[in-house]
Design an enzyme around this catalytic site. Structure first.
Site, mmCIF file in Angstrom:
data_model
loop_
_atom_site.group_PDB
_atom_site.id
_atom_site.type_symbol
_atom_site.label_atom_id
_atom_site.label_comp_id
_atom_site.label_asym_id
_atom_site.label_seq_id
_atom_site.Cartn_x
_atom_site.Cartn_y
_atom_site.Cartn_z
ATOM 1 N N GLU A 116 88.267 35.935 -15.241
ATOM 2 C CA GLU A 116 88.650 35.799 -13.824
ATOM 3 C C GLU A 116 89.954 35.029 -13.719
ATOM 4 O OE1 GLU A 116 85.534 33.372 -12.237
ATOM 5 O OE2 GLU A 116 84.001 34.879 -12.598
ATOM 6 N N ARG A 139 85.217 18.167 -5.380
ATOM 7 C CA ARG A 139 84.770 17.839 -6.726
ATOM 8 C C ARG A 139 84.657 16.322 -6.942
ATOM 9 N NH1 ARG A 139 86.857 16.719 -11.656
ATOM 10 N NH2 ARG A 139 85.655 17.490 -13.417
ATOM 11 N N LYS A 323 95.664 29.125 -20.053
ATOM 12 C CA LYS A 323 96.702 28.758 -19.089
ATOM 13 C C LYS A 323 98.053 29.346 -19.462
ATOM 14 C CE LYS A 323 96.101 24.739 -16.963
ATOM 15 N NZ LYS A 323 95.961 24.260 -15.610
ATOM 16 N N CYS A 435 125.363 9.614 6.716
ATOM 17 C CA CYS A 435 126.681 9.395 7.306
ATOM 18 C C CYS A 435 126.452 9.147 8.786
ATOM 19 C CB CYS A 435 127.547 10.641 7.113
ATOM 20 S SG CYS A 435 128.993 10.662 8.185
HETATM 21 S S1 IVH Z 1 84.222 28.054 -13.166
HETATM 22 C C1 IVH Z 1 82.674 23.966 -15.425
HETATM 23 N N1 IVH Z 1 85.969 29.795 -12.314
HETATM 24 O O1 IVH Z 1 89.361 25.152 -12.402
HETATM 25 C C2 IVH Z 1 83.555 24.444 -14.353
HETATM 26 N N2 IVH Z 1 86.561 27.500 -12.165
HETATM 27 O O2 IVH Z 1 90.313 23.201 -14.325
HETATM 28 C C3 IVH Z 1 83.117 25.786 -13.843
HETATM 29 N N3 IVH Z 1 88.768 27.114 -11.140
HETATM 30 O O3 IVH Z 1 87.347 22.519 -11.329
HETATM 31 C C4 IVH Z 1 84.118 26.340 -12.933
HETATM 32 N N4 IVH Z 1 89.242 29.222 -10.777
HETATM 33 O O4 IVH Z 1 88.120 24.205 -9.599
HETATM 34 C C5 IVH Z 1 85.717 28.494 -12.501
HETATM 35 N N5 IVH Z 1 87.363 31.487 -11.558
HETATM 36 C C6 IVH Z 1 87.117 30.186 -11.741
HETATM 37 C C7 IVH Z 1 88.039 29.187 -11.368
HETATM 38 C C8 IVH Z 1 87.728 27.847 -11.607
HETATM 39 C C9 IVH Z 1 89.666 27.970 -10.644
HETATM 40 C C10 IVH Z 1 88.960 25.641 -11.158
HETATM 41 C C11 IVH Z 1 87.759 24.825 -10.792
HETATM 42 C C12 IVH Z 1 87.648 23.775 -11.859
HETATM 43 C C13 IVH Z 1 89.005 23.809 -12.454
HETATM 44 C C14 IVH Z 1 89.013 23.279 -13.863
#
Ligand code: IVH
Length: 684
Positions: A116, A139, A323, A435
């Site tokens: 995803e 969070r 990333k 100025c």
């Molecule tokens: S799954 C254990 N799915 O990324 C965490 N997180 O860097 C399970 N995030 O705090 C989260 N897109 O806010 C998941 N498709 C996605 C995501 C996602 C963005 C964020 C999330 C998390 C952060 C971690």
């Protein structure tokens, strides 16, 4: 519709229809009615809920406009902790992740993944009890976060009630479920918010994530409601008394069926090779998405396998983030220029050798201010790393010091204005160098160009290049001089054919009839952008009344606080502005607000109202609009200049203050009478 049971059924049907259309719009992405038709349904429901207050319900789609402002957020605990995700940055690390999963699960095991986009927004935890949204928590530290329920309720695509089918909610009775997702702002909404902020001369948000976080942390949910936030849900954190599928892929389907928005770009991959192909694909295509994503999340599909894999103290072992680095390019600083803004602030800008960056050619990058320039120590001739902040405005990230040859030339903040040569000074306590010379040609050009611009007086053909010529030829020193230009002077300017000078003279003449707010915006009053200019024009009958207003009177306008009130009043008392205004008035510019011409005489005109408690027949916003429509003002607090206090149910401390100050009190009925609303007219 006389029978109350009929009304009740109709209200329920409307709610079902609205939820259904919301679902089609936000979750399925395929609306089957127009926005207009949707608005009509919403308005009908609002009208009925107003008329029959006992039918109102906490989960009604009308309850999305934002409740009362909060003093601060309370903290709340997640049902299960929100962990973070381990990052990987290349294919080898993705394979290492897969190998580790393989070792932990043991031989002869086959499993699939879901890939995803990793949304770059703000993580949110939505707790639903019996199918109704009970709490939304940020969070925070993973165990506790801020309770931002009121603000999250204004995000239209987040369901206030989970339901699989319009009438089937039995499955959710007694259920408790924690749904995780990300609230974000699309690039389109982000641009719109920033455009508005710049118009109001507020600092722009650096990127959509900051804009989202800022919007969720607003204490006033009514403002959050206007920020067009969106969300994707992507995990179920905890559940009780619910049948939830084992497969993540099926869970996403379960979420969609229960009206939760999920990302249409998620994909199931049967093996690691397919995962790597998706990574390669997204590496090239992620920036085409309409929402901000800063990588991918790769997740083991099966919940049973996830449980076997477990977590380290920081992050689960069943997922990782892949990333992509924000696109950056190296370029060379050819020159550092200093721009002079219309109120005299000096901004350094790096002029670069052109480079391609995220699809556009970049040849200038902002250095923000001289403190930033000094901190980054950018010198002429330096190689620098540039990137687009929030994918939009290019900026210098840092100097590549290793590439220095010693021939680079440090740049110092100017002591004198690059345009007029007058000494400059630093804003007290601020970062800007300014100025202060009101005759500075650069400021003159900026001010006149702004006055003529499309969002202000809209004088066709009068752009910056022409304004610069007018200023250099000393034909215009301020905006007032535009109206005493004559055709010979203008046609003598470079590249001014006879026809275009005639057109320009006509455009200037026509601008005399513009609405008052355009004039107010065009004047460049500090802190007054389009929005505030319109509020001022609504609140005063004409320019004369506004010029005479004291800071206290200005503060009665909801949009005006003490600082802005003072700066507006100062502007109108400043000698230079008085001279310009007098020229404009002598030239015959329109100085009356539209309202003065259109409004009917009303006892509310020019009066200041404060509202307290809950009104039966009008929301506060509506009451404010009705008062504003006849030229009254609504203020947030009671003071000596309050004319009326409108008292609803459960009035707050404003009532006590009003009694102390002997402010006249009105009931809702008396307000309606004062506004000239006939009984049974505007309100039922
Ligand atoms: S799954 C254990 N799915 O990324 C965490 N997180 O860097 C399970 N995030 O705090 C989260 N897109 O806010 C998941 N498709 C996605 C995501 C996602 C963005 C964020 C999330 C998390 C952060 C971690």
């Amino acid at each position: 519709m006389s029978d109350i049971a009929d009304v009740e059924r109709h209200v329920e049907q409307l709610r079902r229809d609205i939820r259904h259309h919301n679902y089609l719009y936000y979750v399925e992405n395929s609306p089957d009615i127009s926005d207009r038709e949707f608005d009509a349904l919403m308005e009908e429901l609002q009208r009925l809920e107003r008329q029959y207050p006992h039918l109102s319900a906490a989960d009604s789609p009308t309850r999305r406009v934002g409740g009362e402002p909060l003093d601060q957020f309370e903290s709340a605990e997640h049902l299960s902790p929100m962990l973070s995700i381990e990052n990987t940055y290349n294919e080898a690390e993705v394979r290492q992740f897969h190998d580790r999963v393989g070792r932990l699960l043991g031989p002869d095991e086959r499993w699939s993944y879901v890939v995803e986009p990793k949304i770059d927004g703000v993580a949110i935890n939505l707790i639903y009890r019996d199918g109704s949204l009970e709490r939304a928590i940020t969070r925070g530290n993973g165990v506790r976060g801020d309770d931002v329920t009121q603000n999250v309720r204004t995000v239209s695509c987040i369901p206030l009630t989970l339901r699989a089918a319009p009438d089937a909610n039995a499955e959710l009775d007694g259920a408790l479920v924690e749904i995780r997702g990300e609230i974000y702002m699309s690039f389109e909404a982000f641009d719109a918010v920033n455009r508005l902020r710049l118009e109001r001369e507020e600092a722009a948000f650096a990127n959509p994530r900051n804009a989202t976080a800022g919007s969720l942390k607003l204490l006033n949910p009514a403002i959050t409601a206007r920020r067009r936030l969106r969300a994707f849900t992507y995990e179920i954190g905890y559940s009780e008394a619910l049948q939830i599928p084992d497969s993540h892929w099926d869970r996403l389907r379960w979420l969609r069926r229960h009206r939760c928005p999920t990302n249409p770009d998620a994909e199931r991959c049967d093996d690691i090779q397919a995962v790597i192909e998706r990574c390669r694909y997204w590496e090239a295509n992620l920036k085409e998405l309409p929402y901000p994503a800063d990588g991918l999340v790769v997740k083991v599909d099966s919940a049973r396998r996830r449980a076997r894999l477990g977590a380290t103290s920081k992050a689960p072992r069943w997922l990782m983030a892949y990333k992509f680095a924000a696109e950056q390019q190296v370029s060379r600083v050819r020159e550092i220029q200093v721009n002079v803004g219309k109120s005299g602030q000096l901004t350094p800008v790096a002029v670069l050798e052109p480079v391609r960056l995220s699809g556009t050619t970049v040849s200038r990058a902002s250095l923000h201010n001289f403190d930033e320039l000094e901190r980054k120590d950018v010198r002429v001739g330096d190689y620098v790393l540039v990137e687009k902040a929030g994918e939009i405005i290019p900026q210098v990230v840092k100097v590549i010091v290793e590439k220095r040859t010693g021939g680079e030339i440090p740049f110092h903040a100017p002591k004198r204005c690059p345009s007029c040569g007058e000494p400059v000074s630093r804003d007290p306590g601020g970062v800007y160098i300014r100025c202060a010379n009101p005759h500075c040609p650069a400021q003159r050009v900026e001010r006149i160009t702004h006055f003529a611009s499309r969002g202000a007086m809209d004088i066709a053909g009068l752009g910056e290049a022409l304004v610069r010529q007018l200023v250099e030829a000393d034909l215009a020193r301020d905006v007032g001089d535009l109206y005493s230009l004559n055709e010979e002077d203008v046609s003598a300017l470079q590249r001014m054919a006879e026809k275009s000078s005639g057109n320009l003279m006509r455009a200037i003449e026509e601008s005399k009839d513009r609405e008052l707010w355009r004039l107010l915006h065009g004047l460049g009053i500090p802190n007054v952008g389009v929005h505030l200019a319109q509020a001022l024009a609504r609140s005063f009958a004409d320019l004369a009344e506004l010029r005479a207003a004291t800071p206290e009177q200005l503060e009665q306008i909801a949009e005006v606080g003490p600082v802005v009130g003072k700066s507006i009043a100062e502007f109108f008392r400043n000698e230079a502005s008085v001279r310009v205004l007098d020229k404009l008035i002598a030239a015959g510019l329109n100085t009356k607000s539209v309202r003065t011409e259109a409004r009917q005489a009303s006892g509310a005109t020019g009066k200041t109202f404060v509202l307290t408690g809950t009104l039966d027949r009008h929301s506060r916003a509506e009451a404010a609009r009705l008062i504003g429509a006849v030229g009254g003002r609504v203020s947030g607090s009671v003071s000596a200049s309050t004319d009326y206090l409108v008292v609803g149910k459960n009035p707050g401390s404003k009532l006590r203050k009003a009694r102390e100050l002997q402010v006249e009190e009105l009931t809702e009925e008396q307000l309606e009478a004062l506004l000239g609303l006939t009984a049974g007219g505007e309100a039922p």
